[in-house]
Design an enzyme around this catalytic site. Structure first.
Site, PDB file in Angstrom:
ATOM      1  N   TYR A   1      42.534 -18.907-103.320  1.00  0.00           N
ATOM      2  CA  TYR A   1      41.669 -17.837-103.809  1.00  0.00           C
ATOM      3  C   TYR A   1      40.800 -18.343-104.966  1.00  0.00           C
ATOM      4  O   TYR A   1      39.601 -18.068-105.040  1.00  0.00           O
ATOM      5  CB  TYR A   1      42.506 -16.641-104.267  1.00  0.00           C
ATOM      6  CG  TYR A   1      41.681 -15.549-104.927  1.00  0.00           C
ATOM      7  CD1 TYR A   1      40.953 -14.642-104.156  1.00  0.00           C
ATOM      8  CD2 TYR A   1      41.616 -15.443-106.315  1.00  0.00           C
ATOM      9  CE1 TYR A   1      40.181 -13.663-104.752  1.00  0.00           C
ATOM     10  CE2 TYR A   1      40.841 -14.468-106.916  1.00  0.00           C
ATOM     11  CZ  TYR A   1      40.135 -13.576-106.140  1.00  0.00           C
ATOM     12  OH  TYR A   1      39.369 -12.611-106.741  1.00  0.00           O
TER      13      TYR A   1
ATOM     14  N   LYS B   1      23.945 -10.678-114.472  1.00  0.00           N
ATOM     15  CA  LYS B   1      24.545 -11.923-113.954  1.00  0.00           C
ATOM     16  C   LYS B   1      24.362 -11.978-112.440  1.00  0.00           C
ATOM     17  O   LYS B   1      24.620 -10.992-111.747  1.00  0.00           O
ATOM     18  CB  LYS B   1      26.026 -11.968-114.328  1.00  0.00           C
ATOM     19  CG  LYS B   1      26.807 -13.150-113.744  1.00  0.00           C
ATOM     20  CD  LYS B   1      28.197 -13.161-114.339  1.00  0.00           C
ATOM     21  CE  LYS B   1      29.261 -13.909-113.640  1.00  0.00           C
ATOM     22  NZ  LYS B   1      29.019 -14.730-112.522  1.00  0.00           N
TER      23      LYS B   1
ATOM     24  N   ARG C   1      30.637 -18.306-103.993  1.00  0.00           N
ATOM     25  CA  ARG C   1      31.568 -17.457-103.251  1.00  0.00           C
ATOM     26  C   ARG C   1      30.886 -16.329-102.476  1.00  0.00           C
ATOM     27  O   ARG C   1      31.557 -15.499-101.873  1.00  0.00           O
ATOM     28  CB  ARG C   1      32.593 -16.854-104.215  1.00  0.00           C
ATOM     29  CG  ARG C   1      33.556 -17.882-104.760  1.00  0.00           C
ATOM     30  CD  ARG C   1      34.363 -17.337-105.923  1.00  0.00           C
ATOM     31  NE  ARG C   1      35.345 -16.334-105.543  1.00  0.00           N
ATOM     32  CZ  ARG C   1      36.543 -16.594-105.036  1.00  0.00           C
ATOM     33  NH1 ARG C   1      36.895 -17.848-104.774  1.00  0.00           N
ATOM     34  NH2 ARG C   1      37.379 -15.617-104.762  1.00  0.00           N
TER      35      ARG C   1
ATOM     36  N   TYR D   1      31.338  -4.266-112.490  1.00  0.00           N
ATOM     37  CA  TYR D   1      31.045  -3.999-111.086  1.00  0.00           C
ATOM     38  C   TYR D   1      30.549  -2.555-111.039  1.00  0.00           C
ATOM     39  O   TYR D   1      31.250  -1.652-111.486  1.00  0.00           O
ATOM     40  CB  TYR D   1      32.307  -4.128-110.235  1.00  0.00           C
ATOM     41  CG  TYR D   1      32.629  -5.522-109.773  1.00  0.00           C
ATOM     42  CD1 TYR D   1      32.373  -5.914-108.469  1.00  0.00           C
ATOM     43  CD2 TYR D   1      33.217  -6.445-110.641  1.00  0.00           C
ATOM     44  CE1 TYR D   1      32.697  -7.205-108.031  1.00  0.00           C
ATOM     45  CE2 TYR D   1      33.535  -7.730-110.216  1.00  0.00           C
ATOM     46  CZ  TYR D   1      33.265  -8.097-108.915  1.00  0.00           C
ATOM     47  OH  TYR D   1      33.574  -9.363-108.490  1.00  0.00           O
TER      48      TYR D   1
ATOM     49  N   HIS E   1      27.776 -16.784-108.181  1.00  0.00           N
ATOM     50  CA  HIS E   1      29.167 -16.339-108.075  1.00  0.00           C
ATOM     51  C   HIS E   1      30.097 -17.491-107.714  1.00  0.00           C
ATOM     52  O   HIS E   1      31.068 -17.338-106.972  1.00  0.00           O
ATOM     53  CB  HIS E   1      29.285 -15.214-107.036  1.00  0.00           C
ATOM     54  CG  HIS E   1      30.279 -14.151-107.402  1.00  0.00           C
ATOM     55  ND1 HIS E   1      29.973 -13.104-108.239  1.00  0.00           N
ATOM     56  CD2 HIS E   1      31.575 -13.973-107.050  1.00  0.00           C
ATOM     57  CE1 HIS E   1      31.027 -12.312-108.376  1.00  0.00           C
ATOM     58  NE2 HIS E   1      32.027 -12.839-107.674  1.00  0.00           N
TER      59      HIS E   1
ATOM     60  N   PRO F   1      33.634 -14.395-116.272  1.00  0.00           N
ATOM     61  CA  PRO F   1      34.549 -13.402-115.701  1.00  0.00           C
ATOM     62  C   PRO F   1      35.118 -13.874-114.375  1.00  0.00           C
ATOM     63  O   PRO F   1      34.415 -14.441-113.539  1.00  0.00           O
ATOM     64  CB  PRO F   1      33.641 -12.175-115.500  1.00  0.00           C
ATOM     65  CG  PRO F   1      32.258 -12.734-115.373  1.00  0.00           C
ATOM     66  CD  PRO F   1      32.230 -13.949-116.240  1.00  0.00           C
ATOM     67  N   VAL F   2      36.416 -13.648-114.195  1.00  0.00           N
ATOM     68  CA  VAL F   2      37.105 -14.010-112.959  1.00  0.00           C
ATOM     69  C   VAL F   2      37.999 -12.845-112.570  1.00  0.00           C
ATOM     70  O   VAL F   2      38.765 -12.341-113.391  1.00  0.00           O
ATOM     71  CB  VAL F   2      37.956 -15.293-113.143  1.00  0.00           C
ATOM     72  CG1 VAL F   2      38.721 -15.616-111.856  1.00  0.00           C
ATOM     73  CG2 VAL F   2      37.081 -16.475-113.543  1.00  0.00           C
TER      74      VAL F   2
ATOM     75  N   ASP G   1      25.998 -19.999-115.035  1.00  0.00           N
ATOM     76  CA  ASP G   1      27.349 -20.402-114.656  1.00  0.00           C
ATOM     77  C   ASP G   1      27.310 -20.930-113.221  1.00  0.00           C
ATOM     78  O   ASP G   1      26.245 -21.027-112.621  1.00  0.00           O
ATOM     79  CB  ASP G   1      28.362 -19.258-114.834  1.00  0.00           C
ATOM     80  CG  ASP G   1      28.228 -18.146-113.801  1.00  0.00           C
ATOM     81  OD1 ASP G   1      27.633 -18.344-112.732  1.00  0.00           O
ATOM     82  OD2 ASP G   1      28.750 -17.038-114.066  1.00  0.00           O
TER      83      ASP G   1
ATOM     84  N   GLY H   1      34.153 -20.726-115.117  1.00  0.00           N
ATOM     85  CA  GLY H   1      35.228 -19.855-114.668  1.00  0.00           C
ATOM     86  C   GLY H   1      36.420 -20.631-114.145  1.00  0.00           C
ATOM     87  O   GLY H   1      37.502 -20.613-114.725  1.00  0.00           O
TER      88      GLY H   1
END
Length: 386
Positions: A34, A261, A288, A139, A285, A87-88, A316, A339
């Site tokens: 993951y 972002k 991803r 989100y 992201h 952020p993760v 990032d 991250g």
């Protein structure tokens, strides 16, 4: 208030690759995959890092040089280094209590920590650990009521920066997570249970800290959801696609700094400026979401050249080392976020993982600055070989 943190590195793990290898040995396969995977065929995941590493810097060995200073001013605060913790989601799945470990280390080292809406610590707890210095990534909720309540909690906890996410209009197609039952709704298979039994330290820490939950969302979740109901709740709660009509009321309501972002082209950067945002994080992201997209360093270079004087430009996705940070700053970013690197660190070393990873990146970046004769972070573009 955090003081200057001593730089201390575990010499067994002198690179992020070493931390990644150790993390793979420490956590169950489903959790590692993951963390480690991208989407589809992982094309953009690998391009992110490889194309950053195509950037070259020029050293000036005969220039007069006294010292190199990593301190970087951003949104009215001077950080000790030009990088922060991205952020993760589901951090506690990779290592129990990971968000709190990393937030504490970030605060002590005076770098920013960004808390994700869907990670495993609450707004209030991270705000307490960082004395109101953490950033928050939102989100976008489907209901304004939930959005407004989250804003009240952020303001009460004195979060100075809100980061709105624009690159998840749909969840990325991630074959590993589907095979491992980590798609929504998740499921725990016999295979996953066997993987847990092979990682007793992880299992013990998880038992000690409790099963990871979406702590920030707990007040809005009906009690006793099974896994299928949880998946349905998440789908109904969030509306991932942002547009100007959704951003305008956020800009009106949020009195702190507002960052978007996931920007990946000049057109979206220009819209962010027109909407009065304070910063953009060029991101895909971590590879991803869109395997057919560009790596982050390419749009970063174009966006920074065109808009750096109008908005704070950060990046990032793909950074794994101090030299990667230097390359990105030389390409026009004013600040960077990592991250996976920090999650490898905390998964490998537990409570010591945050301090070790920050110290490692600071040491590597300091060496690059002194090697190329760069006195301040803002001078990195002068060393870019075009």
């Amino acid at each position: 208030m955090a003081g200057k943190k001593e730089i201390k590195i575990d010499t067994r793990y002198p690179s992020v690759d070493d931390l990644r290898n150790r993390a793979k040995q420490k956590i169950p396969k489903f959790a590692f995959e993951y963390l480690d995977g991208g989407c589809n065929e992982d094309v953009n995941l690998h391009k992110n890092t490889s194309e950053i590493r195509d950037v070259e810097l020029s050293p000036y060995y005969l220039n007069k040089h006294t010292s190199s200073d990593m301190k970087t001013e951003l949104f009215g605060h001077t950080y000790d280094a030009p990088f922060g913790i991205a952020p993760v989601g589901l951090q506690g799945l990779m290592w129990p209590n990971a968000p709190e470990i990393l937030a504490k280390s970030a605060f002590e080292h005076n770098i920013p920590f960004i808390l994700s809406t869907v990670t495993t610590s609450s707004i209030e707890r991270i705000g307490e650990i960082t004395e109101g210095r953490s950033w928050f990534q939102l989100y976008h909720p489907a209901e304004n009521r939930l959005r407004d309540d989250i804003f009240k909690r952020l303001e009460a906890a004195e979060y100075p920066v809100l980061v709105i996410l624009c690159d998840v209009p749909t969840f990325g197609f991630r074959p590993r997570d589907i095979r491992n039952g980590l798609a929504m709704p998740p499921k725990m298979s016999v295979k996953n249970i066997l993987q847990i039994l092979q990682r007793p330290h992880w299992a013990y820490e998880t038992l000690k800290h409790g099963q990871p939950n979406f702590e920030t969302l707990k007040p809005y979740m009906p009690p006793g959801l099974d896994l299928k109901q949880l998946g349905k709740f998440m789908d109904q709660t969030f509306s991932g696609r942002l547009n100007e009509e959704k951003i305008k009321p956020i800009r009106d309501m949020w009195k702190g700094k507002l960052v978007i972002k996931g920007v990946a082209n000049e057109e979206d950067a220009e819209k962010a400026i027109k909407l009065g945002l304070d910063g953009i994080i060029v991101s895909n992201h971590g590879g991803r979401q869109l395997d057919a997209g560009e790596s982050t360093i390419k749009p970063l270079t174009r966006i920074a050249a065109k808009y750096k004087d109008q908005i704070k430009v950060m990046m990032d996705s793909g950074l794994r080392s101090g030299p990667d940070i230097a390359r990105t700053l030389a390409s026009g970013a004013e600040f960077t976020f990592l991250g996976r690197s920090f999650m490898y660190g905390v998964s490998a070393l537990g409570k010591k993982g945050g301090d070790h990873t920050i110290s490692l990146l600071k040491t590597e970046l300091q060496q690059v600055m002194e090697q190329v004769c760069c006195e301040n972070v803002a001078d990195f573009p002068d060393h870019l070989i075009k």
